[in-house]
Write a protein that holds these residues in place. Structure first.
Motif, mmCIF file in Angstrom:
data_model
loop_
_atom_site.group_PDB
_atom_site.id
_atom_site.type_symbol
_atom_site.label_atom_id
_atom_site.label_comp_id
_atom_site.label_asym_id
_atom_site.label_seq_id
_atom_site.Cartn_x
_atom_site.Cartn_y
_atom_site.Cartn_z
ATOM 1 N N LEU A 19 13.551 58.009 73.789
ATOM 2 C CA LEU A 19 14.836 57.317 72.933
ATOM 3 C C LEU A 19 14.600 58.312 71.555
ATOM 4 N N THR A 20 13.412 58.425 71.511
ATOM 5 C CA THR A 20 13.511 59.441 70.003
ATOM 6 C C THR A 20 13.285 60.800 69.838
ATOM 7 N N LYS A 21 12.927 61.509 71.711
ATOM 8 C CA LYS A 21 13.008 63.122 71.446
ATOM 9 C C LYS A 21 14.263 63.767 70.646
ATOM 10 N N ASN A 22 13.574 64.695 70.317
ATOM 11 C CA ASN A 22 14.129 65.666 69.263
ATOM 12 C C ASN A 22 15.274 64.708 67.868
ATOM 13 N N LEU A 23 14.501 63.872 67.762
ATOM 14 C CA LEU A 23 14.644 63.725 65.714
ATOM 15 C C LEU A 23 14.510 64.513 64.983
ATOM 16 N N GLU A 24 15.728 64.572 64.416
ATOM 17 C CA GLU A 24 15.424 65.852 62.728
ATOM 18 C C GLU A 24 15.576 65.171 61.357
ATOM 19 N N GLY A 35 6.063 58.134 65.447
ATOM 20 C CA GLY A 35 4.997 59.304 65.649
ATOM 21 C C GLY A 35 3.836 58.631 65.573
ATOM 22 N N ASP A 36 3.795 57.489 64.283
ATOM 23 C CA ASP A 36 2.532 57.298 63.429
ATOM 24 C C ASP A 36 2.676 55.786 63.703
ATOM 25 N N ASP A 37 1.657 54.616 63.285
ATOM 26 C CA ASP A 37 2.076 53.843 63.182
ATOM 27 C C ASP A 37 3.402 52.749 62.344
ATOM 28 N N GLY A 38 2.828 53.700 61.019
ATOM 29 C CA GLY A 38 4.822 53.002 60.307
ATOM 30 C C GLY A 38 5.142 54.815 59.748
ATOM 31 N N ALA A 39 6.229 54.167 59.325
ATOM 32 C CA ALA A 39 7.439 55.523 58.412
ATOM 33 C C ALA A 39 6.823 55.840 57.157
ATOM 34 N N VAL A 40 6.665 56.681 56.826
ATOM 35 C CA VAL A 40 6.743 57.091 55.327
ATOM 36 C C VAL A 40 7.913 57.588 54.374
ATOM 37 N N VAL A 41 8.011 57.108 53.634
ATOM 38 C CA VAL A 41 9.689 57.108 52.151
ATOM 39 C C VAL A 41 9.206 57.806 51.524
ATOM 40 N N ARG A 42 9.679 57.836 50.301
ATOM 41 C CA ARG A 42 9.034 58.312 49.020
ATOM 42 C C ARG A 42 10.600 58.905 48.422
ATOM 43 N N TYR A 43 10.147 57.479 47.618
ATOM 44 C CA TYR A 43 11.508 57.170 46.084
ATOM 45 C C TYR A 43 11.078 57.155 44.820
#
Length: 344
Positions: A19-24, A35-43
């Motif tokens: 479902l998530t292959k080739n996500l850019e 791909g990790d245990d959690g997403a990382v976002v920065r604001y």
């Protein structure tokens, strides 16, 4: 017929990979996604806005007439709409799925194709989620993360006396689309070869199955340096949302029947199903239009925004909340839109 793959043959992680292959990554605030245990976002310089919506089969959607790709698109877009309704910009989403055994890998890929299309169109990154088994159909949970400058975020609680009440687009079309789909489902009586009669009402079907978030209105407001005093998107019906704003802002309101924006197809369908048109416009949900208030001095400027109409004004709280009919009768507003916890 396309070959169908049981989910059990590839497992949870195999499904996620497909479902998530080739996500850019699209947004610079997305540091790490799937791909990790959690997403990382920065604001670093803005406030973060987070919104979650849950869609349950049999409560929020009927797969008899809702294509899975459309469902995925809608599940994403209604979350984007919540972020825009606070004058923000959606940046990332996570998607949680509970899937029953009747769904194949290909079914879920169709659902995800709609989610990914919505992300592509609106410039949002899909950064994670979860999947699990369900014993009662399909459940979709989408969480959207967005941002806005601290001085630009709009809440429900900022409306002031004499502010103008504005709406984008038109009202009641999505609800009439639902009535049309339900009518044709009843007429079909389960016949797989049945051809529904949608001619002349395509707009209603599109409004129900493939809504759009009004980022164009947010852009127009920003270009005119207008920051609404309060704002919501119309998901449960205009009456319900107006009452939310007035309660949060400690105000009353007056809305005029003659100013309600209604599409011709909506009017025709309401007549066919013997439903009061104003009731459909005031209480029909899922339009996902923007309802917002602005100070009175913005009247000329806001009226020039394509697709925006001034429908009333904010009053003192003791005046209450009412719809003013064409003969100047005042009818108290009631929240008669969709109730997620109703026993019916």
């Amino acid at each position: 017929m396309e070959q169908q793959t049981e989910i059990s043959t590839i497992g949870e992680f195999g499904l996620i990979d497909r479902l998530t292959k080739n996500l850019e990554k699209i947004n610079i605030s997305t540091v790490a996604g799937v791909g990790d245990d959690g997403a990382v976002v920065r604001y670093p310089d803005t406030d973060v806005i987070v919104s979650t919506d849950l869609l349950v089969e049999g409560v929020h959607f009927d797969l008899t007439y809702v294509p899975l790709k459309h469902l995925g698109y809608k599940a994403a877009v209604v979350n984007f709409s919540d972020i825009y309704a606070m004058n923000g910009t959606p940046r990332q989403i996570t998607v949680g799925l509970a899937i029953s055994s009747r769904f194949t890998v290909e079914h879920i890929e169709q659902l995800y194709s709609g989610i990914r299309l919505a992300c592509e169109i609106y410039g949002v990154d899909l950064v994670g989620g979860d999947t699990t088994a369900s014993r009662s159909g399909l459940v979709i949970s989408v969480t959207c993360i967005g941002d806005a400058p601290k001085d630009k975020i709009v809440y429900r609680s900022g409306a002031k006396e004499t502010d103008l009440i504005c709406v984008s687009g038109d009202l009641g079309a999505a609800y009439m689309g639902l009535q049309l789909l339900e009518r044709e489902k009843r007429v079909s009586n389960g016949d797989k070869d049945f051809i529904p009669k949608f001619e002349g009402k395509e707009y209603l079907i599109e409004r129900q199955l493939k809504p759009e978030a009004r980022r164009d209105i947010i852009k127009e407001l920003a270009e005119r340096n207008i920051v609404p005093t309060s704002m919501m998107d119309i998901s449960d019906g205009l009456s319900s949302e107006l009452l939310h704003i007035c309660k949060a802002s400690d105000t009353g309101c007056r809305v005029y029947e003659e100013r309600l924006p209604i599409d011709y197809q909506t009017a025709v369908m309401a007549e066919e199903v013997n439903m009061n048109l104003v009731t459909a416009a005031m209480n029909g949900g899922e339009d996902y239009e923007l309802l917002f208030t602005v100070p009175l001095h913005f009247n000329d400027e806001v009226s020039r925004i394509p697709g925006v109409k001034v429908i009333g004004y904010i009053t003192k709280p003791e005046a209450g909340c009412a719809l003013v009919t064409r003969d100047d009768t005042e009818i108290p507003l009631k929240a008669q839109g969709f109730n997620h916890m109703s026993k019916e």
